[in-house]
Design an enzyme around this catalytic site. Structure first.
Site, PDB file in Angstrom:
ATOM      1  N   SER A  40      -1.078  25.599 -11.458  1.00 23.28           N
ATOM      2  CA  SER A  40      -2.009  25.817 -12.570  1.00 23.28           C
ATOM      3  C   SER A  40      -3.469  25.947 -12.133  1.00 23.28           C
ATOM      4  O   SER A  40      -4.274  26.486 -12.886  1.00 23.28           O
ATOM      5  CB  SER A  40      -1.899  24.670 -13.571  1.00 23.28           C
ATOM      6  OG  SER A  40      -2.198  23.441 -12.933  1.00 23.28           O
ATOM      7  N   ASP A 317      -9.256  18.495 -18.616  1.00 21.75           N
ATOM      8  CA  ASP A 317      -8.251  17.523 -19.036  1.00 21.75           C
ATOM      9  C   ASP A 317      -8.009  16.550 -17.885  1.00 21.75           C
ATOM     10  O   ASP A 317      -8.841  16.433 -16.987  1.00 21.75           O
ATOM     11  CB  ASP A 317      -6.964  18.233 -19.500  1.00 21.75           C
ATOM     12  CG  ASP A 317      -6.333  19.069 -18.391  1.00 21.75           C
ATOM     13  OD1 ASP A 317      -6.692  18.896 -17.212  1.00 21.75           O
ATOM     14  OD2 ASP A 317      -5.461  19.909 -18.712  1.00 21.75           O
ATOM     15  N   HIS A 320      -7.238  19.185 -14.697  1.00 21.87           N
ATOM     16  CA  HIS A 320      -7.863  20.487 -14.456  1.00 21.87           C
ATOM     17  C   HIS A 320      -9.362  20.482 -14.662  1.00 21.87           C
ATOM     18  O   HIS A 320      -9.842  19.999 -15.693  1.00 21.87           O
ATOM     19  CB  HIS A 320      -7.238  21.536 -15.380  1.00 21.87           C
ATOM     20  CG  HIS A 320      -5.770  21.641 -15.215  1.00 21.87           C
ATOM     21  ND1 HIS A 320      -4.886  20.992 -16.049  1.00 21.87           N
ATOM     22  CD2 HIS A 320      -5.024  22.288 -14.301  1.00 21.87           C
ATOM     23  CE1 HIS A 320      -3.652  21.241 -15.649  1.00 21.87           C
ATOM     24  NE2 HIS A 320      -3.697  22.027 -14.589  1.00 21.87           N
TER      25      HIS A 320
END
Ligand SMILES: *[C@@H]1O[C@H](CO)[C@@H](O)[C@H](O)[C@H]1NC(C)=O
Ligand SMILES: *[C@@H]1O[C@H](CO)[C@@H](O)[C@H](O)[C@H]1NC(C)=O
Ligand SMILES: *[C@@H]1O[C@H](CO)[C@@H](O)[C@H](O)[C@H]1NC(C)=O
Length: 342
Positions: A40, A317, A320
């Site tokens: 990600s 978050d 990230h």
């Protein structure tokens, strides 16, 4: 004897030829592509129907979700802009987008081995690229002139720690992980790639999911140590691989020191300006464990709260960086980038 109209004609043919040549040279130069593999941190939209495609993702840029886990641009976008190309198309959207800037094969949550997220691991991602070469979507010279970025491993460590009670076995796990990364890099090189960049692990102990243990006061160095050990092994192996091929084909992108410097700088500035946001605190706070940012319950209630100024936070978050975070990491890396990805 050539008439003047013949001379003119020859001149215009020459001019056309020259134009064609210039065009050919310029398309060659503009032909740089970026191919991305991993998780990600670099995925720009392969996980359709995931939180990355739901609000509040993308709230800062471009204002709506685009498949990135964050509030805006991520490191892939900044690296592409450094190469003066657009961010490469996510593999999942390959049929409806142009492929001239390369392809992004990365899937959020995945790793080198099996992780908690069901998605293509690094090997499978590379196999997808091999398929496209077999189908002549990219030529040999495309591959030779492109930059390849591999960013994976963090999800493997998370999975290992959650599944294994015996933390002392982590050294063994690390060795097999690094071996597998090297095999993947070699595989990409065998396809003709001449510029292969592997990310060093970010300081895992600074991620809010870990630093919450210090109430976001500081990074947890014991966990950072895992990343440092991993990175040492990657650096040593990359050096060996380069010796084997006799050229500096394999390079590293130092997400460890760039993250740490970016965070330290903000922490330092905060001493003078208390209105700055704590860089270790995530902007998107989850209502309870197990809820992703963006989760809404059956009654439509949001299971998260956002900070007042997402555009100023370092972390979006629990894992990230936000766009601001990625931008400050990119700024830390920028001076070294022409040697690494250029
Ligand atoms: C793209 O097209 C190929 C070949 O037509 C097909 O096999 C594949 O399933 C398509 N993929 C997507 C994501 O639409
Ligand atoms: C990656 O996934 C494929 C397909 O599930 C599997 O065959 C392969 O062993 C996996 N690779 C690693 C290194 O775990
Ligand atoms: C403190 O930081 C804020 C941003 O959070 C900025 O707007 C402000 O100008 C800064 N103040 C000083 C004195 O640097």
């Amino acid at each position: 004897m050539p008439t003047s109209s013949m001379v003119k004609q020859n001149q215009s043919i020459m001019a056309l030829l020259l134009l064609f040549l210039i065009f050919a040279i310029s398309t060659e130069v503009e032909g740089t592509k970026l191919f991305v593999f991993g998780d990600s941190y670099v995925d720009t939209g392969n996980f359709l129907n995931s939180p990355s495609y739901k609000p509040p993702s993308g709230i800062t840029f471009p204002g709506y979700p685009t498949g990135r886990l964050g509030n805006g641009r991520i490191i892939t976008d900044y690296l592409a802009s450094f190469l003066k190309i657009e961010s490469p198309t996510p593999y999942a959207l390959r049929n409806s987008s142009n492929l001239q800037n390369g392809i992004n094969f990365a899937y959020g949550g995945t790793g080198i081995f099996k992780t908690l997220v069901d998605g293509p691991n690094l090997t499978v991602q590379i196999e997808s690229f091999e398929q496209l070469i077999k189908q002549n979507v990219y030529s040999k010279s495309d591959v030779e002139s492109s930059t390849f970025l591999v960013n994976a491993g963090a999800n493997d460590y998370t999975t290992f720690i959650l599944k294994n009670k015996n933390i002392f076995e982590i050294a063994k796990f690390m060795n097999s992980l690094v071996t597998e990364v090297m095999l993947s890099l070699t595989r990409i090189n065998r396809l003709g790639a001449q510029k292969i960049v592997v990310s060093l692990l970010q300081p895992l102990g600074c991620l809010p999911t870990i630093s919450v243990a210090s109430l976001y006061v500081d990074c947890i160095d014991l966990i950072n140590l895992v990343a440092r050990d991993h990175n040492k092994k990657i650096l040593a192996n990359v050096e060996d691989l380069n010796k084997e091929v006799g050229k500096p084909v394999f390079r590293t992108l130092d997400l460890y020191n760039s993250f740490l410097s970016a965070i330290r700088t903000i922490q330092q500035n905060r001493k003078e300006n208390s209105t700055l946001i704590n860089p270790l605190e995530p902007c998107c706070a989850l209502a309870s464990v197990g809820y992703d940012c963006g989760k809404v319950d059956e009654k439509g209630q949001k299971k998260y709260t956002l900070c007042e100024k997402p555009e100023l936070s370092f972390f979006w978050d629990n894992v990230h960086p936000s766009q601001n975070g990625w931008y400050s990491v990119f700024k830390q890396l920028e001076s070294s980038l022409s040697q690494i990805i250029g």
